[in-house]
Write an enzyme that holds these catalytic residues in place. Structure first.
Site, PDB file in Angstrom:
ATOM      1  N   ILE A 189       0.786  -1.192   0.054  1.00 43.81           N
ATOM      2  CA  ILE A 189      -0.145   0.000   0.026  1.00 43.81           C
ATOM      3  C   ILE A 189       0.928   1.491  -0.053  1.00 43.81           C
ATOM      4  O   ILE A 189       0.317   2.304  -0.184  1.00 43.81           O
ATOM      5  CB  ILE A 189      -0.960   0.102   1.105  1.00 43.81           C
ATOM      6  CG1 ILE A 189      -0.225  -0.322   2.697  1.00 43.81           C
ATOM      7  CG2 ILE A 189      -2.026  -0.893   1.185  1.00 43.81           C
ATOM      8  CD1 ILE A 189      -1.107  -0.109   3.733  1.00 43.81           C
ATOM      9  N   TYR A 244      12.829   4.173   2.219  1.00 40.08           N
ATOM     10  CA  TYR A 244      12.855   2.959   3.278  1.00 40.08           C
ATOM     11  C   TYR A 244      12.719   1.582   3.129  1.00 40.08           C
ATOM     12  O   TYR A 244      13.135   0.757   3.860  1.00 40.08           O
ATOM     13  CB  TYR A 244      12.188   3.630   4.587  1.00 40.08           C
ATOM     14  CG  TYR A 244      10.783   3.794   4.236  1.00 40.08           C
ATOM     15  CD1 TYR A 244      10.136   2.788   4.229  1.00 40.08           C
ATOM     16  CD2 TYR A 244      10.242   5.205   3.938  1.00 40.08           C
ATOM     17  CE1 TYR A 244       8.763   2.818   4.066  1.00 40.08           C
ATOM     18  CE2 TYR A 244       9.021   5.014   3.512  1.00 40.08           C
ATOM     19  CZ  TYR A 244       8.205   4.088   3.534  1.00 40.08           C
ATOM     20  OH  TYR A 244       6.759   4.202   3.175  1.00 40.08           O
ATOM     21  N   LYS A 281       5.103  -2.145   7.944  1.00 38.61           N
ATOM     22  CA  LYS A 281       6.248  -1.181   7.227  1.00 38.61           C
ATOM     23  C   LYS A 281       7.570  -1.950   7.510  1.00 38.61           C
ATOM     24  O   LYS A 281       8.188  -2.110   8.795  1.00 38.61           O
ATOM     25  CB  LYS A 281       6.482   0.330   8.187  1.00 38.61           C
ATOM     26  CG  LYS A 281       7.439   1.000   7.346  1.00 38.61           C
ATOM     27  CD  LYS A 281       7.300   2.326   8.082  1.00 38.61           C
ATOM     28  CE  LYS A 281       8.404   3.395   7.382  1.00 38.61           C
ATOM     29  NZ  LYS A 281       8.185   4.533   7.528  1.00 38.61           N
ATOM     30  N   ASP A 327      10.525  14.449  10.260  1.00 42.56           N
ATOM     31  CA  ASP A 327      10.356  14.076   8.973  1.00 42.56           C
ATOM     32  C   ASP A 327       8.692  14.301   8.605  1.00 42.56           C
ATOM     33  O   ASP A 327       8.219  13.301   7.983  1.00 42.56           O
ATOM     34  CB  ASP A 327      10.670  12.596   8.510  1.00 42.56           C
ATOM     35  CG  ASP A 327      10.929  12.504   7.098  1.00 42.56           C
ATOM     36  OD1 ASP A 327      10.941  13.390   6.399  1.00 42.56           O
ATOM     37  OD2 ASP A 327      10.600  11.198   6.677  1.00 42.56           O
TER      38      ASP A 327
END
Ligand SMILES: *[C@@H]1O[C@H](CO)[C@@H](O)[C@H](O)[C@H]1NC(C)=O
Ligand SMILES: *[C@@H]1O[C@H](CO)[C@@H](O)[C@H](O)[C@H]1NC(C)=O
Ligand SMILES: *[C@@H]1O[C@H](CO)[C@@H](O)[C@H](O)[C@H]1NC(C)=O
Ligand SMILES: *[C@@H]1O[C@H](CO)[C@@H](O)[C@H](O)[C@H]1NC(C)=O
Ligand SMILES: *[C@@H]1O[C@H](CO)[C@@H](O)[C@H](O)[C@H]1NC(C)=O
Length: 625
Positions: A297, A302, A319, A420
């Site tokens: 998704i 990273y 993740k 970030d």
């Protein structure tokens, strides 16, 4: 250094002889050139002479308007007016042919905006309320920044009613409001020190003579050089020390919370309920269908984000960091634990993590988060999604982001600087409630670091200048990035775009240039559904511009931002002076030098000055729970 020096040279004063003044009096030109005498003149070799002459003429027009009620000299006096101007500058600019050097045509000195010649013609074009506001804001001393900015701001709204064509470029429709205001709105008139400086960027010369000036330069230049040298050495030392202090504090904090974390996990194992789950790699593999492409998704430098279903049926997001080694695992697990303890409705909740080394896939680091159903803000603003966010949704998202960040800064223990913040890190749930994602993990993301030292984590276009340049990291760096995202949300314009000349333009510089020109609402995306009231839109734009201010002390704290966004009152936001952008065009730099005052400050002719809107909420009580 160069700018300082030229500013000093620029302040050189040139005496002009009485005889040249007498020669300037040409009876057929109604302009009174002696009015210009007290103002500082450009040096003969300066590139700023045309700018000075232009502003000087406008001041003369204003004086003429105040005296006679008409803007420009009659067209049959054009030739003699040029001659008079020519002789009035002969004392300090000999052999400078104004018309050929500055590209002016003879009739232009008596032509201007839309054939307006008299005060009443001008006033009939501008609505009463706009005129009244301008008089209210300009009828005081304009010497300091705030009243000046508020006056020029109100004058900028005249432009909407002066849409006809201008003739020439001596005085055009952009110049008329200042000419009018100095003559008929300001009580002191155009020749007043503050008025001339604010509306025509002309400074009064101080009492010293040319000789003294030259002597001063001889003394001042080396002195300034020495001062600058010392200052920069000090700054260098100061930042290094700050940085060291910061690193030391941070290490201590990490140690402290590591200890706290150990106690916490002991407690957890005692009570048998942990908030943070350590998943096994097999579990995750199963949940994501062996990391199937169909489950992806999100993608980033990273690694990828997968969705998956846990055994109990809940949908979550995984993740998966790429290229990681087992080395940093302890640190990683610790960070994840700290992050998992932070819960807020506007922060993406972390459920667990996994570290493992597998024979085929290598070392693995995965974090497990709640799944949000509406994707990221980036998808909605710049992705393929066809829908356009309505204003009420954007407002909700803005508030959600602000509250989430304020909690990270002031509510969480330990407090966390996100580092970030960007549109793709703002996720939206089914009710479009914003969820700030990835906090505390910036250091594990290689994305966006390519152009920066490895110590700076962040993404181009969103990183605060002081963090990018000096590595100085504070909550205010997050405020900067928040301001950029808020501008993206309001304008649907990316953090950095390339303009027609191939120059990068940041959304912050772009928005500021519009605000400075009084076109605040032009920042807001055209055709946004259910547009809010102009006052509210304006407030949001100003808050965003303030947050993305290049100087960190100008930015509000996230607590203050939340307060300003929530308040229904007419909020007051003053935006302090701003330096010219890093990527400025050559002419912008020239202009800012030519109009700078003797102090060597960088300002532009249109006024990079403080803007103020009403009473000051920023400095009000800012305690929130
Ligand atoms: C004023 O200037 C015009 C144009 O140069 C000239 O023809 C005229 O003689 C001048 N008048 C006086 C009084 O100097
Ligand atoms: C005025 O316009 C002319 C031609 O349009 C141009 O050459 C000249 O540079 C302009 N002068 C200034 C001061 O902007
Ligand atoms: C200004 O006046 C000139 C001649 O007097 C005329 O040709 C021109 O159309 C006028 N312009 C406007 C905008 O009224
Ligand atoms: C604007 O002001 C003028 C003069 O004060 C007045 O005659 C006119 O009626 C006013 N117009 C409106 C719309 O208020
Ligand atoms: C500006 O203020 C002065 C002093 O209060 C007043 O006399 C003057 O009429 C005002 N000017 C305008 C244009 O309202």
């Amino acid at each position: 250094m160069f700018l300082r020096r030229s500013a000093v040279v620029y302040t050189l004063l040139f005496t002009i002889t009485a005889s040249s003044l007498v020669a300037a009096q040409n009876s057929s030109c109604p302009l009174d050139f002696s009015v210009l005498q007290p103002f500082r003149r450009p040096s003969p070799d300066g590139a700023t002479t045309c700018q000075y002459l232009l502003q000087g003429l406008r001041l003369l027009y204003s004086h003429h308007l105040r005296q006679t009620g008409s803007f420009l000299p009659p067209s049959d006096s054009a030739a003699s007016c040029w001659a008079a101007l020519q002789s009035s500058i002969a004392g300090f600019l000999p052999r400078f042919d104004v018309r050929s050097r500055c590209g002016f045509q003879t009739p232009w000195i008596s032509q201007g905006c839309m054939n307006i010649t008299t005060r009443s013609q001008f006033e009939s074009l501008i609505p009463n309320s706009t005129l009244t506001t301008a008089v209210m804001r300009c009828n005081l001393s304009l010497e300091s920044n705030t009243p000046c900015a508020s006056c020029t701001q109100s004058l900028s709204s005249f432009q909407a009613f002066l849409t006809g064509t201008s003739v020439g470029n001596v005085s055009d429709c952009a110049a008329f409001p200042s000419i009018y205001a100095a003559a008929h709105a300001n009580r002191y008139g155009p020749t007043d020190k503050g008025t001339a400086k604010c509306l025509f960027q002309l400074d009064l010369a101080s009492g010293s003579s040319g000789k003294n000036g030259k002597k001063m330069v001889k003394i001042l230049v080396p002195l300034l050089a020495a001062v600058l040298l010392v200052a920069s050495a000090w700054l260098f030392w100061y930042y290094r020390r700050k940085r060291k202090d910061f690193d030391r504090r941070k290490m201590k904090k990490q140690r402290d919370s590591l200890e706290a974390g150990i106690t916490q996990s002991r407690l957890d194992s005692m009570s048998g309920s942990t908030t943070l789950v350590k998943f096994s790699f097999e579990e995750i593999k199963k949940a994501t269908n062996s990391f199937s492409r169909n489950n992806i998704i999100g993608r980033g430098g990273y690694g990828n984000v997968f969705k998956g279903v846990l055994q109990d049926g809940t949908e979550v997001a995984f993740k998966r960091f790429k290229n990681c080694s087992a080395g940093g695992d302890a640190n990683f697990a610790h960070e994840v634990e700290v992050i998992a303890s932070i819960r807020h409705v506007n922060l993406l909740a972390l459920r667990g993590y996994c570290t493992a080394t597998t024979p085929y896939e290598g070392h693995q680091r995965i974090i497990v988060c709640d799944l949000v159903s509406n994707g990221s803000l980036h998808d909605h603003l710049f992705g393929d999604l066809e829908t356009q966010l309505s204003w009420p949704l954007r407002q909700r998202i803005a508030l959600g982001m602000a509250r989430g960040l304020a909690y990270l800064h002031y509510g969480a223990q330990p407090s966390i600087i996100h580092r970030d913040i960007k549109a793709s890190n703002i996720l939206l749930d089914e009710r479009f409630e914003a969820k700030v994602a990835d906090f505390g993990l910036a250091k594990f993301n290689p994305e966006g670091m390519t152009h920066m030292s490895t110590r700076v984590a962040g993404t181009m276009g969103y990183v605060a200048p002081e963090y990018a340049l000096y590595g100085q990291l504070t909550e205010k760096s997050d405020v900067y990035s928040f301001g950029v995202v808020l501008l993206e949300l309001l304008s649907r314009r990316k953090a950095i775009v390339t303009d027609d000349d191939g120059q990068p333009v940041s959304v912050a510089d772009w928005a500021w240039s519009l605000v400075r020109e009084g076109q605040t609402l032009d920042v807001v995306e055209d055709g946004m559904p259910e547009k809010g009231s102009p006052e509210v839109l304006e407030k949001y734009v100003l808050i965003a511009v303030l947050c993305s201010h290049p100087q960190l002390h100008a930015r509000p704290t996230m607590d203050q931002v939340v307060k300003m966004l929530e308040s229904n009152e007419f909020t007051v936001i003053s935006i302090p002076q701003r330096p010219i952008p890093l990527v400025a065009r050559r002419d912008e730099i020239d202009l800012s030098v030519s109009s700078s005052s003797g102090s060597g400050k960088l300002t532009s002719p249109t006024g990079y000055q403080a803007f103020s809107f009403g009473a000051d909420l920023l400095h009000g009580n800012t305690n929130t729970g």
